[in-house]
Write an enzyme that holds these catalytic residues in place. Structure first.
Site, PDB file in Angstrom:
ATOM      1  N   TYR A  88      66.681   6.910 -11.582  1.00  0.00           N
ATOM      2  CA  TYR A  88      65.915   8.133 -11.347  1.00  0.00           C
ATOM      3  C   TYR A  88      65.440   8.200  -9.897  1.00  0.00           C
ATOM      4  O   TYR A  88      65.567   9.247  -9.241  1.00  0.00           O
ATOM      5  CB  TYR A  88      64.720   8.173 -12.294  1.00  0.00           C
ATOM      6  CG  TYR A  88      63.840   9.391 -12.115  1.00  0.00           C
ATOM      7  CD1 TYR A  88      64.323  10.666 -12.384  1.00  0.00           C
ATOM      8  CD2 TYR A  88      62.523   9.266 -11.681  1.00  0.00           C
ATOM      9  CE1 TYR A  88      63.528  11.791 -12.229  1.00  0.00           C
ATOM     10  CE2 TYR A  88      61.712  10.380 -11.528  1.00  0.00           C
ATOM     11  CZ  TYR A  88      62.220  11.641 -11.798  1.00  0.00           C
ATOM     12  OH  TYR A  88      61.430  12.745 -11.628  1.00  0.00           O
ATOM     13  N   SER A  99      62.437  17.460  -6.081  1.00  0.00           N
ATOM     14  CA  SER A  99      62.531  15.999  -6.094  1.00  0.00           C
ATOM     15  C   SER A  99      61.362  15.468  -6.909  1.00  0.00           C
ATOM     16  O   SER A  99      60.963  16.067  -7.906  1.00  0.00           O
ATOM     17  CB  SER A  99      62.531  15.454  -4.669  1.00  0.00           C
ATOM     18  OG  SER A  99      62.593  14.052  -4.656  1.00  0.00           O
ATOM     19  N   LYS A 124      66.295  11.118  -7.133  1.00  0.00           N
ATOM     20  CA  LYS A 124      65.259  11.926  -6.482  1.00  0.00           C
ATOM     21  C   LYS A 124      65.278  11.753  -4.968  1.00  0.00           C
ATOM     22  O   LYS A 124      65.004  12.701  -4.221  1.00  0.00           O
ATOM     23  CB  LYS A 124      63.897  11.571  -7.064  1.00  0.00           C
ATOM     24  CG  LYS A 124      63.719  11.948  -8.530  1.00  0.00           C
ATOM     25  CD  LYS A 124      63.694  13.468  -8.729  1.00  0.00           C
ATOM     26  CE  LYS A 124      64.972  14.073  -9.200  1.00  0.00           C
ATOM     27  NZ  LYS A 124      64.869  15.535  -9.440  1.00  0.00           N
ATOM     28  N   ASN A 144      66.051  23.228  -9.574  1.00  0.00           N
ATOM     29  CA  ASN A 144      64.952  22.744 -10.406  1.00  0.00           C
ATOM     30  C   ASN A 144      65.424  21.865 -11.567  1.00  0.00           C
ATOM     31  O   ASN A 144      64.692  21.001 -12.035  1.00  0.00           O
ATOM     32  CB  ASN A 144      64.194  23.959 -10.950  1.00  0.00           C
ATOM     33  CG  ASN A 144      63.234  23.621 -12.056  1.00  0.00           C
ATOM     34  OD1 ASN A 144      62.089  23.229 -11.821  1.00  0.00           O
ATOM     35  ND2 ASN A 144      63.687  23.764 -13.307  1.00  0.00           N
ATOM     36  N   ASP A 183      76.474  23.868 -16.689  1.00  0.00           N
ATOM     37  CA  ASP A 183      76.175  22.485 -17.034  1.00  0.00           C
ATOM     38  C   ASP A 183      76.393  21.662 -15.778  1.00  0.00           C
ATOM     39  O   ASP A 183      77.537  21.455 -15.345  1.00  0.00           O
ATOM     40  CB  ASP A 183      77.086  22.017 -18.165  1.00  0.00           C
ATOM     41  CG  ASP A 183      76.773  20.592 -18.617  1.00  0.00           C
ATOM     42  OD1 ASP A 183      75.959  19.916 -17.955  1.00  0.00           O
ATOM     43  OD2 ASP A 183      77.358  20.157 -19.625  1.00  0.00           O
TER      44      ASP A 183
END
Length: 308
Positions: free
Chosen positions: A178, A152, A182, A105, A78
């Protein structure tokens, strides 16, 4: 910015993971793919396994992963829980095996405001800090010549690192959070490559393209409507997995690293504000990459590459 130039890979946005792996033999290689049991990760795992790699899939839901990937090695991990990351890494190191390909990923996108660990913003914590900890803890197993690929997104255009409020303690915006996460994925690859290249380990970040997967589970109808209104539309999961598989295996990238890739090639610098192609300067700035590494090491207590 000079390294961000297309090299004419022979592949494009329509290529699939199987296309880019045609003729590649990964027998005897071990690949570790976080979140490699759904969406792009699932296609990545299938494609690498098909050309002989032994794939290890650390999964938050190992029982789901085992059903999706019969015969593939699955572990419990996790990324939101640093203790879980440490336990997985310790178990893997105890096996005495080496890692040839490591693909970060797993991630979340545009979730409601969520806090994990000591109050960290969840997107930054899971997408970036979890992977920072994982790579550092697994570093003794990363073989010379290995590649690390961070998934990303074009979402890095939304935001650089918010140095004055990384954890959004003064107002949360799901898309800025977000975007920051990224951007952090790219900066992580940039500095990891700087630290690891003398050992022959190279790192890349990739934009997989727009694909409908479970990653979009937090998006509203309005979010999807806004996305559907611009650029060229969606790719299949097989196409979405192609760039990360290409970055992990292509001999065309030998001797290179610290680069952001899209459409199965090295990306060009972003042309202008408001144009959603290429890579923004804030995501590949080596000074910001080093600063983020230092911050991440302070938050996680892990810096096995700079201070073994």
């Amino acid at each position: 910015m000079t390294g961000q130039r297309r090299i004419g890979s022979g592949f494009d946005a329509g290529s699939t993971a199987s296309d880019v792996l045609a003729g590649v033999d990964l027998r005897g290689k071990l690949a570790l793919v976080t979140g490699g049991y759904s969406g792009l990760g699932l296609e990545t795992t299938k494609a690498l396994s098909a050309v002989g790699a032994h794939v290890v899939v650390p999964a938050r839901r190992p029982e789901v992963a085992a059903k999706a990937l019969p015969g593939v090695e699955v572990g419990r991990l996790d990324l939101a829980d640093q203790d879980s990351v440490r336990t997985f890494a310790e178990d893997f190191l105890a096996s005495g095996r080496g890692i040839d390909l490591l693909i970060g990923n797993a991630g979340i996108m545009a979730c409601p405001e969520t806090r994990v660990g000591p109050g960290w913003e969840a997107q930054f914590a899971i997408n970036h800090l979890g992977h920072h900890a994982l790579v550092n803890l697994l570093w003794p197993a990363v073989r010379p010549g290995a590649r690390v690929v961070m998934v990303s997104s074009r979402g890095h255009h939304f935001s650089g690192i918010r140095w004055d409020d990384v954890h959004f303690e003064h107002g949360y915006d799901k898309w800025l959070a977000y975007g920051q996460a990224k951007t952090a994925n790219v900066l992580f690859a940039v500095h990891l490559d700087t630290l690891a290249r003398d050992r022959g380990v190279r790192a890349f970040a990739v934009h997989p393209g727009r694909i409908r997967t479970e990653l979009g589970r937090h998006l509203t109808r309005e979010d999807f409507a806004g996305f559907d209104g611009d650029d060229a539309g969606y790719r299949s999961p097989e196409q979405g997995a192609a760039t990360q598989v290409w970055a992990a295996t292509s001999p065309r990238l030998d001797g290179m690293g610290g680069l952001y890739c899209e459409d199965c090639d090295i990306a060009e610098p972003a042309p202008a504000e408001g144009e959603w192609t290429g890579v923004r300067e804030h995501a590949i700035d080596p000074e910001q990459a080093a600063r983020l590494w230092t911050l991440s090491a302070e938050l996680t207590g892990l810096d096995r590459l700079s201070r073994p």
